[in-house]
Design a protein around this motif. Structure first.
Motif, PDB file in Angstrom:
ATOM      1  N   ALA A 137       0.824  -1.211   0.000  1.00 11.39           N
ATOM      2  CA  ALA A 137       0.000   0.000   0.000  1.00 11.39           C
ATOM      3  C   ALA A 137       0.858   1.261   0.000  1.00 11.39           C
ATOM      4  N   GLY A 138       0.627   2.118  -0.981  1.00 13.62           N
ATOM      5  CA  GLY A 138       1.351   3.375  -1.087  1.00 13.62           C
ATOM      6  C   GLY A 138       2.652   3.285  -1.842  1.00 13.62           C
ATOM      7  N   THR A 139       3.117   2.061  -2.081  1.00 16.42           N
ATOM      8  CA  THR A 139       4.388   1.863  -2.787  1.00 16.42           C
ATOM      9  C   THR A 139       4.171   1.239  -4.158  1.00 16.42           C
ATOM     10  N   THR A 140       3.405   0.157  -4.190  1.00 19.63           N
ATOM     11  CA  THR A 140       3.084  -0.492  -5.461  1.00 19.63           C
ATOM     12  C   THR A 140       1.593  -0.421  -5.772  1.00 19.63           C
ATOM     13  N   ILE A 141       0.793  -0.178  -4.738  1.00 12.55           N
ATOM     14  CA  ILE A 141      -0.665  -0.196  -4.890  1.00 12.55           C
ATOM     15  C   ILE A 141      -1.256   1.110  -4.375  1.00 12.55           C
ATOM     16  N   ASP A 142      -2.139   1.697  -5.163  1.00 14.54           N
ATOM     17  CA  ASP A 142      -2.892   2.872  -4.729  1.00 14.54           C
ATOM     18  C   ASP A 142      -4.213   2.393  -4.145  1.00 14.54           C
ATOM     19  N   GLU A 143      -4.297   2.390  -2.810  1.00 10.65           N
ATOM     20  CA  GLU A 143      -5.545   1.975  -2.171  1.00 10.65           C
ATOM     21  C   GLU A 143      -6.248   3.182  -1.568  1.00 10.65           C
ATOM     22  N   HIS A 144      -5.908   4.369  -2.109  1.00 10.77           N
ATOM     23  CA  HIS A 144      -6.629   5.604  -1.840  1.00 10.77           C
ATOM     24  C   HIS A 144      -6.549   6.045  -0.376  1.00 10.77           C
ATOM     25  N   GLY A 145      -5.537   5.564   0.340  1.00  5.93           N
ATOM     26  CA  GLY A 145      -5.377   5.956   1.734  1.00  5.93           C
ATOM     27  C   GLY A 145      -6.357   5.304   2.681  1.00  5.93           C
TER      28      GLY A 145
ATOM     29  N   LEU B 271     -11.578  -2.236   6.206  1.00  2.00           N
ATOM     30  CA  LEU B 271     -10.753  -2.189   5.004  1.00  2.00           C
ATOM     31  C   LEU B 271     -11.416  -2.940   3.853  1.00  2.00           C
ATOM     32  N   ALA B 272     -12.012  -4.077   4.154  1.00  5.34           N
ATOM     33  CA  ALA B 272     -12.706  -4.838   3.111  1.00  5.34           C
ATOM     34  C   ALA B 272     -13.853  -4.026   2.522  1.00  5.34           C
ATOM     35  N   ASP B 273     -14.593  -3.326   3.377  1.00  3.55           N
ATOM     36  CA  ASP B 273     -15.700  -2.493   2.902  1.00  3.55           C
ATOM     37  C   ASP B 273     -15.180  -1.349   2.028  1.00  3.55           C
ATOM     38  N   PHE B 274     -14.113  -0.695   2.486  1.00  3.89           N
ATOM     39  CA  PHE B 274     -13.539   0.410   1.709  1.00  3.89           C
ATOM     40  C   PHE B 274     -13.053  -0.066   0.349  1.00  3.89           C
ATOM     41  N   TYR B 275     -12.386  -1.204   0.338  1.00  8.24           N
ATOM     42  CA  TYR B 275     -11.842  -1.730  -0.916  1.00  8.24           C
ATOM     43  C   TYR B 275     -12.949  -2.170  -1.870  1.00  8.24           C
ATOM     44  N   GLU B 276     -14.076  -2.623  -1.298  1.00 11.40           N
ATOM     45  CA  GLU B 276     -15.199  -3.011  -2.143  1.00 11.40           C
ATOM     46  C   GLU B 276     -15.816  -1.777  -2.792  1.00 11.40           C
ATOM     47  N   GLN B 277     -15.898  -0.691  -2.039  1.00 14.40           N
ATOM     48  CA  GLN B 277     -16.492   0.536  -2.555  1.00 14.40           C
ATOM     49  C   GLN B 277     -15.560   1.282  -3.507  1.00 14.40           C
ATOM     50  N   ASN B 278     -14.266   1.194  -3.243  1.00 12.90           N
ATOM     51  CA  ASN B 278     -13.286   1.942  -4.031  1.00 12.90           C
ATOM     52  C   ASN B 278     -12.065   1.051  -4.258  1.00 12.90           C
ATOM     53  N   PRO B 279     -12.129   0.162  -5.240  1.00  7.94           N
ATOM     54  CA  PRO B 279     -11.102  -0.870  -5.398  1.00  7.94           C
ATOM     55  C   PRO B 279      -9.700  -0.294  -5.595  1.00  7.94           C
ATOM     56  N   PRO B 280      -8.711  -0.886  -4.939  1.00 10.42           N
ATOM     57  CA  PRO B 280      -7.317  -0.481  -5.142  1.00 10.42           C
ATOM     58  C   PRO B 280      -6.870  -0.771  -6.573  1.00 10.42           C
ATOM     59  N   VAL B 281      -5.881  -0.020  -7.023  1.00  9.41           N
ATOM     60  CA  VAL B 281      -5.325  -0.206  -8.361  1.00  9.41           C
ATOM     61  C   VAL B 281      -3.802  -0.155  -8.265  1.00  9.41           C
ATOM     62  N   ALA B 282      -3.154  -0.702  -9.277  1.00 12.78           N
ATOM     63  CA  ALA B 282      -1.694  -0.626  -9.320  1.00 12.78           C
ATOM     64  C   ALA B 282      -1.271   0.815  -9.546  1.00 12.78           C
TER      65      ALA B 282
ATOM     66  N   ALA C  59      -3.860  -9.506   2.621  1.00 11.13           N
ATOM     67  CA  ALA C  59      -3.032  -9.315   1.427  1.00 11.13           C
ATOM     68  C   ALA C  59      -3.505 -10.137   0.243  1.00 11.13           C
ATOM     69  N   ASP C  60      -3.858 -11.396   0.469  1.00 13.37           N
ATOM     70  CA  ASP C  60      -4.191 -12.277  -0.660  1.00 13.37           C
ATOM     71  C   ASP C  60      -5.399 -11.796  -1.461  1.00 13.37           C
ATOM     72  N   PRO C  61      -6.523 -11.413  -0.816  1.00 10.22           N
ATOM     73  CA  PRO C  61      -7.641 -10.894  -1.616  1.00 10.22           C
ATOM     74  C   PRO C  61      -7.295  -9.603  -2.358  1.00 10.22           C
ATOM     75  N   LEU C  62      -6.452  -8.780  -1.765  1.00  2.00           N
ATOM     76  CA  LEU C  62      -6.036  -7.540  -2.415  1.00  2.00           C
ATOM     77  C   LEU C  62      -5.239  -7.849  -3.679  1.00  2.00           C
ATOM     78  N   LEU C  63      -4.303  -8.789  -3.582  1.00  2.00           N
ATOM     79  CA  LEU C  63      -3.501  -9.166  -4.748  1.00  2.00           C
ATOM     80  C   LEU C  63      -4.366  -9.842  -5.808  1.00  2.00           C
ATOM     81  N   ALA C  64      -5.322 -10.658  -5.373  1.00  5.46           N
ATOM     82  CA  ALA C  64      -6.218 -11.324  -6.323  1.00  5.46           C
ATOM     83  C   ALA C  64      -7.058 -10.301  -7.080  1.00  5.46           C
ATOM     84  N   ARG C  65      -7.480  -9.262  -6.377  1.00  6.39           N
ATOM     85  CA  ARG C  65      -8.272  -8.209  -7.015  1.00  6.39           C
ATOM     86  C   ARG C  65      -7.470  -7.517  -8.122  1.00  6.39           C
TER      87      ARG C  65
END
Length: 230
Positions: free
Chosen positions: A10-18, A79-90, A119-125
């Protein structure tokens, strides 16, 4: 010659919007402690259970094992709820940088303050997988190793995740390893591990804040690592 590049997530390779900042602050506050942006930043990049326990104590709460575990479960829910609403991107250029490095024979590892179940669901996404595990990427996998903070004795600033990445990829010489991250704990862990320490400006911290920590290089982002190694 660098044979392994180990990057934070997070913040280095992935933008998860803070969202990790927000989730961490909220779960601590719901546990009855106060937080500040400065206190949250101090613990970014660290193991999240360790961070929650320290933040609850610092914020005037009571960090019993039961309270910390409940707060950590709440952190994961938020975090799961936030990521569902606003998915992280590379982050821009990261995937291309990884492919370029791997084409040169450089191993790629991710290290993270997240536990494996986060971590695993985030990488899978993102569609990021280990080489040989099958992926949407043409190269058969973008990564050579992923190390989570719940798999080592202590998270950052301890060097253990970087050393575990070395173990997983068969790299034995710390002089052949570069570790990149966007937080002070990332740089401290790299220094403690004895590897090349690279700060990147894709997180919350600016040049002055990262440059104040022991480091070898400060880059705009991971996308610039291939050019650095040339």
């Amino acid at each position: 010659m660098i044979k392994l590049v180990a990057c934070d997530m997070a913040g280095t390779t992935i933008d998860e919007h803070g969202d990790v900042y927000v989730a961490l602050a909220r779960c601590v506050e719901e546990a009855g402690a106060s937080t500040t942006p400065e206190a949250i930043q101090e613990w970014m990049g660290a193991d999240k259970v360790e961070a929650i326990a320290a933040l609850i104590t610092k914020g005037g709460g009571i960090a019993t094992p039961e309270i910390v575990q409940a707060a950590f479960l709440r952190f994961k829910e938020l975090l799961a709820d936030f990521y569902e609403q606003n998915p992280p991107v590379a982050l821009d250029g990261v995937e291309d940088a990884f492919r370029e490095l791997r084409s040169r024979g450089v191993k790629i590892a991710l290290t993270t303050g997240f536990s494996r179940d986060v971590a695993d669901p985030l990488l899978a996404r993102l569609g990021w997988s280990l080489a040989g595990e099958g992926t949407t990427h043409d190269d058969g996998g973008l990564l050579d190793a992923v190390v989570c903070s719940d798999e080592v004795a202590a998270g950052r600033p301890a060097p253990h995740m970087i050393h575990r990445a070395m173990e997983s990829t068969g790299v034995m010489d710390v002089r052949e390893v570069l570790a990149a991250g966007d937080t002070t704990n990332d740089l401290k862990a790299a220094r403690n591990a004895g590897v090349t320490a690279v700060g990147v400006l894709t997180g919350k911290l600016g040049l002055e804040e990262l440059a104040g920590q022991p480091h070898d290089h400060i880059l705009a982002g991971v996308k610039d690592i291939p050019a650095l190694l040339e």
